[in-house]
Design an enzyme around this catalytic site. Sequence first.
Site, PDB file in Angstrom:
ATOM      1  N   ASP A  66      -3.791  10.322  15.655  1.00 57.86           N
ATOM      2  CA  ASP A  66      -4.175   9.951  14.285  1.00 57.86           C
ATOM      3  C   ASP A  66      -4.907   8.608  14.275  1.00 57.86           C
ATOM      4  O   ASP A  66      -4.624   7.732  13.447  1.00 57.86           O
ATOM      5  CB  ASP A  66      -2.937   9.885  13.388  1.00 57.86           C
ATOM      6  CG  ASP A  66      -3.282  10.068  11.905  1.00 57.86           C
ATOM      7  OD1 ASP A  66      -4.407  10.539  11.612  1.00 57.86           O
ATOM      8  OD2 ASP A  66      -2.446   9.752  11.044  1.00 57.86           O
ATOM      9  N   GLY A  68       4.572   7.576   2.983  1.00 56.85           N
ATOM     10  CA  GLY A  68       5.469   6.524   2.547  1.00 56.85           C
ATOM     11  C   GLY A  68       4.744   5.355   1.913  1.00 56.85           C
ATOM     12  O   GLY A  68       3.507   5.325   1.833  1.00 56.85           O
ATOM     13  N   GLY A 106       0.825  -1.198   0.000  1.00 60.59           N
ATOM     14  CA  GLY A 106       0.000   0.000   0.000  1.00 60.59           C
ATOM     15  C   GLY A 106       0.854   1.241   0.000  1.00 60.59           C
ATOM     16  O   GLY A 106       2.082   1.198   0.126  1.00 60.59           O
ATOM     17  N   LYS A 126       7.806  -0.007   5.919  1.00 59.03           N
ATOM     18  CA  LYS A 126       7.292   1.285   5.477  1.00 59.03           C
ATOM     19  C   LYS A 126       8.470   2.184   5.126  1.00 59.03           C
ATOM     20  O   LYS A 126       9.221   2.620   6.003  1.00 59.03           O
ATOM     21  CB  LYS A 126       6.451   1.930   6.584  1.00 59.03           C
ATOM     22  CG  LYS A 126       5.829   3.265   6.207  1.00 59.03           C
ATOM     23  CD  LYS A 126       4.991   3.797   7.366  1.00 59.03           C
ATOM     24  CE  LYS A 126       4.348   5.115   7.016  1.00 59.03           C
ATOM     25  NZ  LYS A 126       3.541   5.643   8.152  1.00 59.03           N
ATOM     26  N   GLY A 186       0.750   5.542   1.265  1.00 60.99           N
ATOM     27  CA  GLY A 186       0.086   6.633   1.962  1.00 60.99           C
ATOM     28  C   GLY A 186       0.818   7.935   1.729  1.00 60.99           C
ATOM     29  O   GLY A 186       1.756   8.014   0.928  1.00 60.99           O
TER      30      GLY A 186
END
Length: 435
Positions: free
Chosen positions: A247, A134, A129, A150, A131
Amino acid sequence: MLYDRTKDVYLSWDEPYCRRCEVEGRKCRLKKNNSTTEDETECYGPSKKERKKERDRPKQLMATGIILGSCLLGIILFALYRVHHSYKAEKEGQLKIENFLEDYKALKPSRYSYVDIKRITDQFKDKLGEGAYGTVFKGRLSNDVLVAVKVLNNFRATAEEFINEVGSMCRIHHVNVTRLIGFCADGNKRALVYEYMPNESLEKFIFVARDKDRFLSWEKLQDIAIGIAKGIEYLHEGCDQQILHFDIKPHNILLDHNFNPKISDFGLAKLCSKEQSAVSMTAARGTMGYIAPEVLSRNFGKVSYKSDVYSFGMLLLEMVGGRKNIDSTVESTSQVYFPEWMYNCLDRGEELGIRIENEGHAKIARKLTIVGLWCIQWYPVDRPSMKAVLHMLEGEVDSLIVPPNPFGHADGAQTNANIPRRPINRELEVISELE
């Protein structure tokens, strides 16, 4: 008196007066260097009192010796006790340190070079994935342990966020928090190595069509909600320092092979003392739609752990509705801001328009909705702590009361800094009892 016939000399003397000396127990003699013609006597030698004192001296010395010996023995025994206690405490301390180092050895994040990161990810072959900060790749350690790597975007991810992530997660060891296995800080190349979560993020399962293949059961949704709440409560109360995540959102909740939730992404986290009632922030942090009002404007209250509670409430409501809290694609404008629409439905006793198969599922949906609405109260002081939230989630829905309208003074508060805070409703007494 004596008479000497050869010389016709008579010798005579008077017996000296010695009674006074005898009374004192002393001897008597003629006084030496007497300037007078009369014989005078004087006493010499120790008196009875002095002789008695002299006789008693060994006893006194013995008593003093016994006292000093006892004190010395006491001091020696106390010193031995202190030495023993200190030695024992030192041994226990060493054992604690050894245990800590052993645990830390297993949990301590390893430092990898960028060459190691490329080897672990097989040259970034399997992308999981991407974001804003990163890209995440699937990797494998030398012992065949799967990991998620990541690789941070140097243009978006700051050094502070990298330090926050590593510094926060080094302190955490909880079943509902993602474990940081290692990191890379090789020049301007930075990466974070996490335990691998085969089911990826919660976002994948709640923002999709609710078909039989992808939809999580209501029981599983409730378990996930409880797991997330336990993880946040641990961050707020279980660590040496309070960790505020800032978050909390579905994208940052990862699911293991059993769909157990784990909180991830601590790039925006802040560490503070547990006694600290508020934290200072130079700028708002978080993701729009999940940011608490006080993070955007101090007119609503102080920034604290209650900001994470707000984000968790929004997450709960999205889990129930299966949609973003702000959705402009809906046909009815009244449903654009989903949390307010959900509150109005509850307040009017209407159905939420969610697929419910039985009464048990309806109770779970209602419970998650009520708890979520308590969490998103506009003012931080009106929100429960995560401990109280967890208590509500694990309890029965019949014991919960629909909270006051979280949106009653939202617009006015944004435009008028002097608006008084809405009085705390009677229902909040139920929440305060849980805290």
